[in-house]
Scaffold this motif. Structure first.
Motif, PDB file in Angstrom:
ATOM      1  N   LYS A  12      28.971  33.310  39.107  1.00  0.00           N
ATOM      2  CA  LYS A  12      29.582  32.655  37.945  1.00  0.00           C
ATOM      3  C   LYS A  12      29.221  33.381  36.638  1.00  0.00           C
ATOM      4  O   LYS A  12      30.079  33.632  35.794  1.00  0.00           O
ATOM      5  CB  LYS A  12      29.122  31.202  37.899  1.00  0.00           C
ATOM      6  CG  LYS A  12      29.727  30.375  36.809  1.00  0.00           C
ATOM      7  CD  LYS A  12      29.240  28.931  36.932  1.00  0.00           C
ATOM      8  CE  LYS A  12      29.987  28.014  35.999  1.00  0.00           C
ATOM      9  NZ  LYS A  12      29.646  26.605  36.251  1.00  0.00           N
ATOM     10  N   TYR A  52      31.076  36.637  36.160  1.00  0.00           N
ATOM     11  CA  TYR A  52      32.419  36.424  35.616  1.00  0.00           C
ATOM     12  C   TYR A  52      32.353  36.172  34.119  1.00  0.00           C
ATOM     13  O   TYR A  52      33.162  36.699  33.354  1.00  0.00           O
ATOM     14  CB  TYR A  52      33.117  35.249  36.308  1.00  0.00           C
ATOM     15  CG  TYR A  52      33.738  35.596  37.633  1.00  0.00           C
ATOM     16  CD1 TYR A  52      34.739  36.562  37.739  1.00  0.00           C
ATOM     17  CD2 TYR A  52      33.329  34.962  38.795  1.00  0.00           C
ATOM     18  CE1 TYR A  52      35.313  36.886  38.948  1.00  0.00           C
ATOM     19  CE2 TYR A  52      33.896  35.274  40.017  1.00  0.00           C
ATOM     20  CZ  TYR A  52      34.895  36.239  40.086  1.00  0.00           C
ATOM     21  OH  TYR A  52      35.456  36.551  41.295  1.00  0.00           O
ATOM     22  N   ARG A 108      32.318  39.213  32.096  1.00  0.00           N
ATOM     23  CA  ARG A 108      33.547  40.022  32.099  1.00  0.00           C
ATOM     24  C   ARG A 108      34.524  39.605  30.998  1.00  0.00           C
ATOM     25  O   ARG A 108      35.229  40.460  30.448  1.00  0.00           O
ATOM     26  CB  ARG A 108      34.245  39.907  33.459  1.00  0.00           C
ATOM     27  CG  ARG A 108      33.469  40.549  34.574  1.00  0.00           C
ATOM     28  CD  ARG A 108      34.173  40.376  35.883  1.00  0.00           C
ATOM     29  NE  ARG A 108      33.387  40.948  36.970  1.00  0.00           N
ATOM     30  CZ  ARG A 108      33.851  41.131  38.187  1.00  0.00           C
ATOM     31  NH1 ARG A 108      35.096  40.791  38.493  1.00  0.00           N
ATOM     32  NH2 ARG A 108      33.081  41.650  39.117  1.00  0.00           N
ATOM     33  N   TYR A 109      34.600  38.332  30.694  1.00  0.00           N
ATOM     34  CA  TYR A 109      35.609  37.846  29.743  1.00  0.00           C
ATOM     35  C   TYR A 109      35.509  38.507  28.371  1.00  0.00           C
ATOM     36  O   TYR A 109      36.533  38.926  27.815  1.00  0.00           O
ATOM     37  CB  TYR A 109      35.566  36.322  29.631  1.00  0.00           C
ATOM     38  CG  TYR A 109      35.769  35.613  30.956  1.00  0.00           C
ATOM     39  CD1 TYR A 109      36.742  36.024  31.862  1.00  0.00           C
ATOM     40  CD2 TYR A 109      34.976  34.534  31.311  1.00  0.00           C
ATOM     41  CE1 TYR A 109      36.919  35.382  33.085  1.00  0.00           C
ATOM     42  CE2 TYR A 109      35.152  33.877  32.532  1.00  0.00           C
ATOM     43  CZ  TYR A 109      36.121  34.307  33.404  1.00  0.00           C
ATOM     44  OH  TYR A 109      36.291  33.674  34.611  1.00  0.00           O
TER      45      TYR A 109
END
Length: 152
Positions: free
Chosen positions: A34, A37, A40-41
């Motif tokens: 989690k 991720y 990455r945003y």
């Protein structure tokens, strides 16, 4: 260096980090957790900001690029702390104490547990995890964004 060169370097750095993350995920068969991720945003945002900044000459875009790089660096620092057990991560990707749990509650937690945990390091280089390397690289990218901002 010119403003556009610095912007290309910073946005390209985020693109390279994203390609690396996707390489680990799909070629290295290391699915992200989690927090991975979450890191990455801001890189995706920095890439979009970088492309936009090449066409729109405004001081706000390099500032937003620097902010995106600093956000992903902060998430990387948080993730590093979770991996090193300095603090707990999100309950959806770490394991807490099971001493006070009933067997049915423990079984329910096990069955609901995600496959990829945020508090485990699947790969490290020179003692630093991917989250740590992302943090360091993202701080460097933030510096490049700030240099581009000063040229604006």
């Amino acid at each position: 260096m010119t403003r556009n060169t610095l912007i290309l370097l910073a946005a390209g750095g985020s693109a390279a980090l994203m390609l690396g993350a996707l390489g680990f995920q799909y070629i290295g068969e290391m699915p992200p957790c989690k927090l991975c991720y979450w890191q990455r945003y801001p890189h995706i945002a920095a890439i979009v900001i970088g492309v936009s900044a090449l066409f729109l000459s405004t001081r706000a875009l390099p500032a937003l690029g620097a902010l995106a790089a600093l956000v992903t660096a902060a998430i990387g620092a948080y993730h590093t702390g979770v991996e090193r057990k300095w603090w707990e991560g999100p309950t959806s990707c770490t394991s807490g104490s099971v001493a006070d749990m009933s067997s049915s509650d423990l079984l329910a937690q096990i069955m609901a547990a995600p496959l990829v945990r945020c508090d485990e390091v699947p790969w490290a280089l020179f003692g630093l995890s991917m989250a740590s390397w992302n943090m360091l690289a993202s701080v460097a990218l933030a510096v490049i964004w700030i240099m581009a901002l000063r040229k604006a």
